[in-house]
Design a protein around this motif. Structure first.
Motif, PDB file in Angstrom:
ATOM      1  N   ALA A  45      75.842 -73.029  -1.150  1.00  0.00           N
ATOM      2  CA  ALA A  45      74.463 -72.543  -1.177  1.00  0.00           C
ATOM      3  C   ALA A  45      74.211 -71.480  -0.116  1.00  0.00           C
ATOM      4  N   THR A  74      73.908 -71.656 -10.015  1.00  0.00           N
ATOM      5  CA  THR A  74      73.151 -71.996  -8.813  1.00  0.00           C
ATOM      6  C   THR A  74      72.785 -70.751  -8.013  1.00  0.00           C
ATOM      7  N   PHE A  92      68.271 -73.845 -11.009  1.00  0.00           N
ATOM      8  CA  PHE A  92      68.985 -74.006  -9.739  1.00  0.00           C
ATOM      9  C   PHE A  92      69.190 -75.483  -9.401  1.00  0.00           C
ATOM     10  N   SER A  93      68.151 -76.272  -9.522  1.00  0.00           N
ATOM     11  CA  SER A  93      68.228 -77.672  -9.124  1.00  0.00           C
ATOM     12  C   SER A  93      69.182 -78.460 -10.020  1.00  0.00           C
ATOM     13  N   SER A 108      79.028 -78.148  -1.834  1.00  0.00           N
ATOM     14  CA  SER A 108      77.832 -77.602  -2.479  1.00  0.00           C
ATOM     15  C   SER A 108      76.886 -76.989  -1.457  1.00  0.00           C
ATOM     16  N   SER A 109      76.759 -77.637  -0.299  1.00  0.00           N
ATOM     17  CA  SER A 109      75.863 -77.125   0.731  1.00  0.00           C
ATOM     18  C   SER A 109      76.368 -75.810   1.309  1.00  0.00           C
ATOM     19  N   GLU A 116      71.189 -84.472   0.008  1.00  0.00           N
ATOM     20  CA  GLU A 116      72.389 -84.160  -0.763  1.00  0.00           C
ATOM     21  C   GLU A 116      73.356 -85.334  -0.791  1.00  0.00           C
ATOM     22  N   LEU A 169      78.288 -73.259 -10.105  1.00  0.00           N
ATOM     23  CA  LEU A 169      78.089 -72.523  -8.852  1.00  0.00           C
ATOM     24  C   LEU A 169      77.452 -71.162  -9.139  1.00  0.00           C
ATOM     25  N   SER A 190      71.685 -77.263 -11.784  1.00  0.00           N
ATOM     26  CA  SER A 190      73.050 -76.801 -11.517  1.00  0.00           C
ATOM     27  C   SER A 190      73.553 -77.306 -10.172  1.00  0.00           C
ATOM     28  N   PHE A 191      72.670 -77.339  -9.181  1.00  0.00           N
ATOM     29  CA  PHE A 191      73.077 -77.778  -7.845  1.00  0.00           C
ATOM     30  C   PHE A 191      73.426 -79.265  -7.839  1.00  0.00           C
TER      31      PHE A 191
END
Length: 488
Positions: A414, A121, A394-395, A410-411, A321, A118, A397-398
């Motif tokens: 963000a 991200t 970022f991608s 996760s959303s 997602e 996190l 880790s996300f």
């Protein structure tokens, strides 16, 4: 004439391509956890054992004479020794079942790893956003599709970089053997996804995972590209407030898709958290609506169409997602390390698909005059490199965060980048923090922590249900074993 100790016999159980199985013929993933379980290929050949060692073991008696005499003596008193042996065996098998403390520890470790991803991200997203905005607004390099192509294509480096890290942890293993074992590890993970279980039967372990995974990566890449391109299309058609508010409501759609695609239970605390997070986004987007710069109304002449386009992007990003969680994540019961390794591999596959397929529109846009092809130069070039690499971090880790937790958490996590980007603008670009930005960010943060607490409880409940099911299975094994012993 060679010595007897040098004569060799095949032993299938040491072969990486024929892993050991249980009595039912199922393959247990715990015997194949990442590269830590690899055979030392440089010191012994896989699949062989010396005859001397084999004969030495077979020559030893399973029970000493004293053990036989002790067994006869114990069972002479109306079978009390046999009862004690069964009780001891039951206790030993029960001790291997997950206790409440072990379940809580596993959930805590998983959450700690998720927290690390996190942070990666959030930090990488802020760096990527600030550099991208500076390149377009200050340096004048405005190539939306080319920037999308570069940023998504940069994900390709994740798998090679991960491979180098894994190899550094095993310096004594030759590259060919290490690479072969790593590919076996990835193929096994795909087979687990295909059957929806971490335990593979003999026939399932021979499934071909390549066509299955290629189709899914192509599908996920298409959805991701549509979701990402809508932002670039709508950025000059609607107001920044509408763009921020609508696009970041993807958390709501992620929860809706999770209910239908992942069979996630509807929980009041989760619904409340998602709604509060969306309210926080609206506060940030429209709290300063009266201070819009002059001329924004002209830029938003096609505001309705732009809002419809970015609305489609919001829905598609929420779908992306959940689709990734559904189609490309290992099933429950797989270790965190295997999950992270596979998440980076999938991200690299998405990047490779972008590089080899999505270059096709670039010359078409150039010929039609929609976007003239031009590479960045000077300061824009090295800032673009920083932005692209930050997006790759970022991608990766996300996707790892989605794999370890859920698309909804996760959303919503963000959304914390809204406050962080505003803070970065205040520190580095002399843009003051408005009251609406601070209030909205606090609301989003509160919603995130509420959702994290709810997800933590849900993970613990799931682990406890899994532990109870395993205890029940062990109890059934005990009962069946005692029944068979009684018949004998």
């Amino acid at each position: 004439m060679p010595l007897r100790s040098q004569e060799l016999l095949p032993l299938q159980s040491l072969d990486r391509h024929h892993p050991p199985r249980d009595d039912n013929g199922n393959y247990n993933s715990s015997d194949d956890e990442e590269e830590d379980a690899m055979v030392p290929w440089d010191t012994a050949k896989p699949g062989i054992i010396t005859r001397a060692a084999s004969e030495g073991l077979s020559a030893q008696p399973l029970l000493e004479d004293s053990d036989l005499q002790r067994g006869r003596g114990e069972t002479s008193y109306e079978g009390t020794g046999e009862v004690e042996a069964r009780a001891r065996r039951r206790h030993e098998m029960r001790s291997r079942s997950p206790s409440g403390a072990a379940v809580e520890l596993a959930a805590r470790q998983k959450y700690i790893i998720a927290a690390i991803f996190l942070v990666l991200t959030l930090v990488s997203f802020v760096v990527q956003t600030e550099t991208a905005v500076y390149i377009q607004s200050e340096l004048g390099w405005k190539k939306p599709y080319l920037m999308l192509y570069f940023t998504h294509g940069s994900w390709t480096v994740l798998w090679p970089f991960q491979l180098l890290i894994l190899k550094a942890r095993k310096p004594h293993i030759p590259w060919p053997a290490f690479f072969k074992s790593h590919l076996h590890h990835l193929r096994t993970t795909v087979r687990m996804i295909m059957v929806g279980s971490p335990h593979l039967s003999a026939s399932q372990s021979r499934l071909n995972p390549v066509p299955f995974m290629v189709r899914r990566i192509l599908l996920i890449t298409c959805v991701l590209t549509i979701a990402g391109s809508t932002w670039y299309v709508a950025v000059n058609m609607t107001t920044p407030s509408d763009l921020t508010a609508i696009y970041n409501c993807s958390a709501f759609f992620a929860y809706v898709f999770s209910i239908f695609m992942l069979k996630e239970r509807m929980r009041v605390d989760k619904i409340f958290s998602v709604v509060v997070a969306c309210v926080g986004v609206l506060i940030v987007a429209y709290g300063d609506a009266g201070t819009v710069e002059k001329g924004k109304e002209v830029e938003a002449a096609n505001r309705t169409l732009g809002n419809l386009i970015i609305g489609v992007g919001s829905v598609m990003y929420g779908f992306y997602e959940v689709l990734y969680k559904k189609a490309a994540c290992p099933p429950d019961g797989v270790s965190s390390s295997r999950t992270i390794i596979f998440a980076n591999t999938v991200a690299s596959g998405l990047g490779a698909t972008t590089l080899f397929v999505l270059w096709i529109p670039i010359p078409i846009f150039h010929i039609l005059g929609w976007e003239t092809f031009e590479l960045p130069h000077g300061e824009a070039a090295w800032l673009m490199a920083i932005s692209v690499l930050s997006n790759a971090v970022f991608s990766g880790s996300f996707l790892a965060l989605i794999s370890l937790t859920s698309p909804v958490l996760s959303s919503v996590a963000a959304l914390l980048t809204i406050f962080l980007v505003a803070t970065a603008d205040w520190l580095f670009r002399d843009k003051s923090l408005s009251a609406a930005a601070i209030l909205g960010s606090l609301v989003i943060s509160g919603a995130f922590f509420l959702l994290a607490w709810s997800t933590w409880r849900e993970m613990n409940e799931e682990e406890e249900r899994t532990g109870r099911k395993k205890d029940d299975d062990d109890e059934a094994v005990f009962s069946e074993s005692e029944f068979e012993e009684g018949d004998v």
